[in-house]
Scaffold this active site. Structure first.
Site, mmCIF file in Angstrom:
data_model
loop_
_atom_site.group_PDB
_atom_site.id
_atom_site.type_symbol
_atom_site.label_atom_id
_atom_site.label_comp_id
_atom_site.label_asym_id
_atom_site.label_seq_id
_atom_site.Cartn_x
_atom_site.Cartn_y
_atom_site.Cartn_z
ATOM 1 N N LYS A 102 15.734 7.853 9.738
ATOM 2 C CA LYS A 102 15.807 8.419 8.508
ATOM 3 C C LYS A 102 17.045 9.198 8.199
ATOM 4 O O LYS A 102 17.740 9.141 6.907
ATOM 5 C CB LYS A 102 14.650 9.338 8.111
ATOM 6 N N ARG A 121 0.758 -1.193 0.124
ATOM 7 C CA ARG A 121 -0.042 -0.027 0.006
ATOM 8 C C ARG A 121 0.791 1.286 0.310
ATOM 9 O O ARG A 121 2.145 1.039 0.020
ATOM 10 C CB ARG A 121 -1.180 -0.089 1.275
ATOM 11 N N TYR A 139 12.051 7.954 14.608
ATOM 12 C CA TYR A 139 11.796 7.902 13.116
ATOM 13 C C TYR A 139 12.875 8.826 12.382
ATOM 14 O O TYR A 139 13.644 8.537 11.520
ATOM 15 C CB TYR A 139 10.310 8.548 12.866
HETATM 16 P P1 NAP Z 1 2.343 3.116 4.738
HETATM 17 O O1 NAP Z 1 1.082 3.554 3.920
HETATM 18 O O2 NAP Z 1 2.100 2.724 6.134
HETATM 19 O O3 NAP Z 1 3.053 1.827 3.740
HETATM 20 C C1 NAP Z 1 4.187 1.087 4.231
HETATM 21 C C2 NAP Z 1 4.006 -0.382 3.807
HETATM 22 O O4 NAP Z 1 5.018 -0.981 4.443
HETATM 23 C C3 NAP Z 1 2.799 -0.833 4.543
HETATM 24 O O5 NAP Z 1 2.148 -1.853 3.814
HETATM 25 C C4 NAP Z 1 3.359 -1.704 5.757
HETATM 26 O O6 NAP Z 1 2.636 -2.626 6.255
HETATM 27 C C5 NAP Z 1 4.579 -2.009 4.862
HETATM 28 N N1 NAP Z 1 5.677 -2.381 6.108
HETATM 29 C C6 NAP Z 1 5.902 -2.003 7.356
HETATM 30 N N2 NAP Z 1 6.835 -2.654 7.740
HETATM 31 C C7 NAP Z 1 7.133 -3.330 7.157
HETATM 32 C C8 NAP Z 1 8.119 -4.510 7.240
HETATM 33 N N3 NAP Z 1 8.947 -4.816 8.380
HETATM 34 N N4 NAP Z 1 8.459 -5.232 6.142
HETATM 35 C C9 NAP Z 1 7.824 -5.237 4.925
HETATM 36 N N5 NAP Z 1 6.934 -4.350 4.942
HETATM 37 C C10 NAP Z 1 6.700 -3.482 5.920
HETATM 38 O O7 NAP Z 1 3.426 4.263 4.509
HETATM 39 P P2 NAP Z 1 3.852 5.374 3.483
HETATM 40 O O8 NAP Z 1 3.506 6.641 4.051
HETATM 41 O O9 NAP Z 1 3.651 4.930 2.092
HETATM 42 O O10 NAP Z 1 5.601 5.609 3.490
HETATM 43 C C11 NAP Z 1 6.515 4.563 2.610
HETATM 44 C C12 NAP Z 1 7.784 5.226 3.004
HETATM 45 O O11 NAP Z 1 7.854 6.539 2.760
HETATM 46 C C13 NAP Z 1 8.230 4.836 4.564
HETATM 47 O O12 NAP Z 1 9.622 4.528 4.617
HETATM 48 C C14 NAP Z 1 8.239 6.080 5.100
HETATM 49 O O13 NAP Z 1 9.039 6.439 6.266
HETATM 50 C C15 NAP Z 1 8.361 7.060 3.844
HETATM 51 N N6 NAP Z 1 7.845 8.534 3.949
HETATM 52 C C16 NAP Z 1 6.432 8.672 4.122
HETATM 53 C C17 NAP Z 1 6.199 10.028 4.101
HETATM 54 C C18 NAP Z 1 4.771 10.376 4.220
HETATM 55 O O14 NAP Z 1 4.460 11.596 4.474
HETATM 56 N N7 NAP Z 1 3.574 9.428 4.159
HETATM 57 C C19 NAP Z 1 7.066 11.175 4.413
HETATM 58 C C20 NAP Z 1 8.302 10.893 4.471
HETATM 59 C C21 NAP Z 1 8.801 9.482 4.259
HETATM 60 P P3 NAP Z 1 1.619 -2.091 7.565
HETATM 61 O O15 NAP Z 1 0.359 -1.593 6.847
HETATM 62 O O16 NAP Z 1 1.127 -3.602 8.139
HETATM 63 O O17 NAP Z 1 2.364 -1.439 8.351
#
Ligand code: NAP
Length: 248
Positions: free
Chosen positions: A160, A17, A156
């Site tokens: 990062k 996702r 976090y």
């Molecule tokens: P998200 O919607 O929570 O999606 C992350 C996905 O990774 C989820 O399916 C999650 O499963 C899975 N995951 C978590 N732990 C895992 C593990 N140990 N092994 C394999 N899969 C795992 O998050 P997102 O917002 O798309 O974020 C993606 C990346 O972008 C992350 O590294 C995040 O830190 C970074 N990021 C996001 C933002 C933002 O504003 N959204 C900003 C800066 C950086 P679950 O659903 O079960 O947790």
């Protein structure tokens, strides 16, 4: 130059996702073969369904990036299916936000293990193959929080910032083998991860974003596409912020 990823095998961790899923879809739209991977079985199933409907070439392999054995199996299965791997997007990440005084050790460990150790494990497991191929593009998803810090997100931010240091070090280690390693630092991107923020926090974020909108997963995916393309062949060890100008 036409951007084509035909014959390229792209692994995106945490692609069930959110940003990872959109990155995977964006590469698939450009003709790449995708390895979907996530530890959340439900998300992975949903992603598989979308990829099947759209007739994208893909395989889906469940993997928890914090587990060395599962990571080893992931890379082995990819090699068994395709015999090469070209682009790796280390995207899986979590938050466990709280102030330092309230932070439990398991909240610290969970975030460091997923966001930093996970990137180390996947990169290490895949690097032998990339060295053999003398090619590869590794893209690590960091965050602007790793650059500027944030109250309530010390775990976090540390993870990062660690990803950025790791990216630069591995870029230096692997450069002579024709492998580039870069990071993307997204700002405020609308996903499930940020849905949990209350309206006040979201409004406050918009006041510090010069482009006056939250980013989309597609904004991040476009940067990944660029870094993985031949257009970025001379770029390594860099951190590209995708944040609407939030951090300059
Ligand atoms: P998200 O919607 O929570 O999606 C992350 C996905 O990774 C989820 O399916 C999650 O499963 C899975 N995951 C978590 N732990 C895992 C593990 N140990 N092994 C394999 N899969 C795992 O998050 P997102 O917002 O798309 O974020 C993606 C990346 O972008 C992350 O590294 C995040 O830190 C970074 N990021 C996001 C933002 C933002 O504003 N959204 C900003 C800066 C950086 P679950 O659903 O079960 O947790």
């Amino acid at each position: 130059m036409e951007l084509t990823f035909k014959d390229k095998v792209v692994l995106v961790t945490g692609s069930g996702r959110g940003i990872g899923r959109v990155i995977a879809e964006t590469f698939a739209e450009q003709g790449a073969t995708i390895v979907l991977s996530d530890y959340n079985a439900e998300s992975l199933k949903a992603a598989k369904q979308v990829f099947t409907e759209k007739q994208y070439p893909f395989i889906a392999i469940p993997c928890d990036v914090t587990d060395e054995e599962q990571v080893a199996r992931l890379i082995k299965e990819i090699m068994g299916s395709y015999e090469h791997i070209d682009i790796i997007v280390n995207n899986a990440g979590i938050t466990r936000d709280t102030l330092l005084m309230l932070m439990k050790t398991d909240q610290w460990d969970a975030v460091i293990n997923t966001n930093l150790k996970g990137v180390f494990l996947v990169t290490k497991a895949v690097s032998r193959q990339l060295i053999k191929q003398r090619s590869g593009k590794i893209i690590n998803i960091s965050s602007v929080i790793g650059i500027m810090g944030n109250a309530g997100q010390s775990n976090y931010a540390a993870s990062k910032a660690g990803v950025i240091g790791f990216t630069k070090s591995i870029a230096k280690e692997l450069a002579s083998r024709g492998i580039t390693v870069n990071a993307i630092a997204p700002g405020y991107i609308e996903t499930e991860m940020t849905h949990v923020l209350d309206e006040k926090a979201k409004e406050a974020l918009l006041t510090v974003i010069p482009l006056k909108r939250a980013g989309s997963s597609k904004d991040v995916a476009n940067a990944a596409l660029f870094l993985a393309s031949p257009l970025a062949d001379y770029i390594t060890g860099q951190v590209i912020k995708v944040d609407g100008g939030m951090v300059m």
